[in-house]
Design a protein around this motif. Sequence first.
Motif, mmCIF file in Angstrom:
data_model
loop_
_atom_site.group_PDB
_atom_site.id
_atom_site.type_symbol
_atom_site.label_atom_id
_atom_site.label_comp_id
_atom_site.label_asym_id
_atom_site.label_seq_id
_atom_site.Cartn_x
_atom_site.Cartn_y
_atom_site.Cartn_z
ATOM 1 N N ALA A 197 0.507 -1.158 0.149
ATOM 2 C CA ALA A 197 -0.159 -0.015 0.067
ATOM 3 C C ALA A 197 0.913 1.395 0.050
ATOM 4 C CB ALA A 197 -0.943 -0.006 1.201
ATOM 5 N N ASN A 198 2.118 1.206 0.211
ATOM 6 C CA ASN A 198 2.908 2.349 0.278
ATOM 7 C C ASN A 198 3.820 2.422 -0.901
ATOM 8 O OD1 ASN A 198 4.386 0.294 1.013
ATOM 9 N ND2 ASN A 198 5.985 1.135 1.897
ATOM 10 N N SER A 199 3.271 1.638 -1.912
ATOM 11 C CA SER A 199 4.004 1.768 -3.050
ATOM 12 C C SER A 199 3.652 2.899 -4.091
ATOM 13 C CB SER A 199 3.875 0.611 -4.109
ATOM 14 O OG SER A 199 2.588 0.319 -4.271
ATOM 15 N N GLY A 200 4.163 3.393 -5.194
ATOM 16 C CA GLY A 200 3.389 4.245 -5.890
ATOM 17 C C GLY A 200 2.298 4.054 -6.301
ATOM 18 N N VAL A 201 1.922 2.564 -6.870
ATOM 19 C CA VAL A 201 0.515 2.415 -7.196
ATOM 20 C C VAL A 201 -0.387 2.401 -6.035
ATOM 21 C CG1 VAL A 201 -0.983 0.461 -8.081
ATOM 22 C CG2 VAL A 201 1.219 0.734 -8.948
ATOM 23 N N TRP A 210 -2.247 -5.183 -16.800
ATOM 24 C CA TRP A 210 -1.068 -4.389 -17.318
ATOM 25 C C TRP A 210 -1.296 -3.430 -17.978
ATOM 26 C CZ3 TRP A 210 2.737 -6.569 -21.704
ATOM 27 C CH2 TRP A 210 3.943 -5.967 -21.697
ATOM 28 N N MET A 211 -0.765 -2.133 -17.535
ATOM 29 C CA MET A 211 -1.116 -0.990 -18.227
ATOM 30 C C MET A 211 -0.800 -0.924 -19.601
ATOM 31 S SD MET A 211 -2.768 1.564 -17.042
ATOM 32 C CE MET A 211 -3.330 2.778 -18.622
ATOM 33 N N THR A 212 0.606 -1.451 -19.646
ATOM 34 C CA THR A 212 1.006 -1.367 -21.299
ATOM 35 C C THR A 212 -0.033 -2.187 -22.031
ATOM 36 O OG1 THR A 212 3.155 -1.496 -20.314
ATOM 37 C CG2 THR A 212 2.909 -2.119 -22.435
ATOM 38 N N ASP A 248 5.741 -4.695 8.038
ATOM 39 C CA ASP A 248 6.289 -4.119 9.334
ATOM 40 C C ASP A 248 7.516 -3.575 9.143
ATOM 41 O OD1 ASP A 248 5.945 -3.215 11.839
ATOM 42 O OD2 ASP A 248 6.063 -4.982 12.640
ATOM 43 N N ARG A 249 8.084 -2.506 9.841
ATOM 44 C CA ARG A 249 9.358 -1.869 9.999
ATOM 45 C C ARG A 249 9.503 -0.932 11.432
ATOM 46 N NH1 ARG A 249 8.668 0.458 4.697
ATOM 47 N NH2 ARG A 249 7.187 -1.231 4.474
ATOM 48 N N PRO A 250 10.489 -0.651 11.521
ATOM 49 C CA PRO A 250 10.800 0.034 12.853
ATOM 50 C C PRO A 250 9.987 1.466 12.987
ATOM 51 C CG PRO A 250 13.019 -0.655 11.876
ATOM 52 C CD PRO A 250 11.929 -0.858 10.919
ATOM 53 N N PRO A 259 14.744 -2.361 0.251
ATOM 54 C CA PRO A 259 13.658 -2.586 0.637
ATOM 55 C C PRO A 259 13.316 -1.378 1.837
ATOM 56 C CG PRO A 259 15.107 -4.003 1.645
ATOM 57 C CD PRO A 259 15.874 -3.521 0.455
ATOM 58 N N PHE A 260 12.094 -1.070 2.023
ATOM 59 C CA PHE A 260 11.721 -0.265 3.228
ATOM 60 C C PHE A 260 12.162 0.997 3.032
ATOM 61 C CE2 PHE A 260 12.424 -4.376 5.262
ATOM 62 C CZ PHE A 260 11.499 -4.821 5.368
ATOM 63 N N VAL A 261 12.292 1.763 1.701
ATOM 64 C CA VAL A 261 12.642 3.198 1.494
ATOM 65 C C VAL A 261 11.485 3.853 1.512
ATOM 66 C CG1 VAL A 261 13.973 4.559 -0.183
ATOM 67 C CG2 VAL A 261 14.839 2.320 0.218
ATOM 68 N N ALA A 276 10.261 5.561 -0.939
ATOM 69 C CA ALA A 276 10.137 6.850 -1.553
ATOM 70 C C ALA A 276 10.758 6.600 -2.966
ATOM 71 C CB ALA A 276 11.596 7.810 -1.014
ATOM 72 N N LYS A 277 9.961 7.297 -3.691
ATOM 73 C CA LYS A 277 10.183 6.906 -5.444
ATOM 74 C C LYS A 277 11.438 7.959 -5.706
ATOM 75 C CE LYS A 277 7.706 5.151 -7.919
ATOM 76 N NZ LYS A 277 7.683 3.660 -8.057
ATOM 77 N N GLN A 278 12.543 7.226 -6.470
ATOM 78 C CA GLN A 278 13.595 7.972 -6.589
ATOM 79 C C GLN A 278 13.216 8.714 -8.068
ATOM 80 O OE1 GLN A 278 16.412 7.774 -4.656
ATOM 81 N NE2 GLN A 278 14.918 6.712 -3.529
#
Length: 299
Positions: free
Chosen positions: A116-120, A235-237, A141-143, A289-291, A293-295
């Motif tokens: 759920a935290n992905s860009g999508v 698939w969006m493509t 889960d994460r700290p 993992p667990f970043v 944030a989209k680069q």
Amino acid sequence: MMAAPINPSDINMIQGTYALLPDLPAVGGNEGVGQVMKTGSHVTALKPGDWVIPADAGLGTWRTEAVFDEVSLLKIPSDIPLTCAATLGVNPCTAYRMLCDFEILRPEDSVIQNAANSGVGQAVIQLAAAMGIKTINVVRDRPNIQELVERLKSLGADHVITEEMLRKSEVKELFKKVAKPILALNGVGGKSATELLRHLQHKGTMVTYGGMSKQPVTVPASALIFKDVKLRGFWMTQWKTDHSQDKEKLNSLITDLCSFIHKGQLVAPVCRQVPLADYQVALEASMEPFVSAKQILLM
Ligand SMILES: NC(=O)c1ccc[n+]([C@@H]2O[C@H](COP(=O)([O-])OP(=O)(O)OC[C@H]3O[C@@H](n4cnc5c(N)ncnc54)[C@H](OP(=O)(O)O)[C@@H]3O)[C@@H](O)[C@H]2O)c1
């Protein structure tokens, strides 16, 4: 080009594991926003100064300049934030199509999704909230989980739970407060997908659009026999290819999404803007993992 994100599919393309592979040598990047500098004498739909995004995958957006055919670009409004424009053509489009095309969702219906935290995922949360649909959002889960929960709730998430919580019996309490989901969106696969299915309504649909865990989707026989769930893929493509003869469909999808942006109902994913020269740092960070944030490469 002005800005272009690094998405998992860009990495998969480089790894050679994606369904669409360009002829080599090729430029990486499938998404991004550019500004038209100059047009050929037969170009009618675009003019210098316009902001444009790729109409399809495979264009190669990680570069400063390019010469593209008019039909391979879509004009977008130039009054939206740069990061929104750079990340408009893939994830929000995917999120919107999955919310619109698989089940008829009515206000107060609910949708469950993993990653759920992905860009999508962030786009699903915001678009569903704008459409009056409740979301149950599953994350790893994460700290600093509380920080993430609050961030997703500030986007409009109704419920945010961890993969571990979803497996526990206490989760029954949650489904006393919110309707059982009629639609599940699976970007992970493996056990995570099995858990989504466990909570799906009778005859509900699970749409698989990503496989971040690299594990197969395991479907209990009971979900098929006793609940008659529907398993679909998106698939969006492929959607763009299927509608390539009717450019109005894609234009109207982009117009709808820009109207959500203009109304403040859709913002860019949390991102880290990185100068193109530092692309190696950005590529490495995009695979950690667990970043959360989209680069986004800034040209
Ligand atoms: N079918 C389509 O048309 C379509 C369109 C767009 C995207 N996609 C796919 O959708 C997925 C997400 O793309 P995106 O751009 O939204 O991603 P993103 O913003 O880069 O986020 C990646 C997500 O994957 C999660 N993740 C990473 N490794 C995982 C693992 N081993 N198990 C469970 N979760 C994991 C991350 O969670 P953590 O924070 O916990 O690491 C994060 O939520 C990708 O597979 C992408 O290819 C498909």
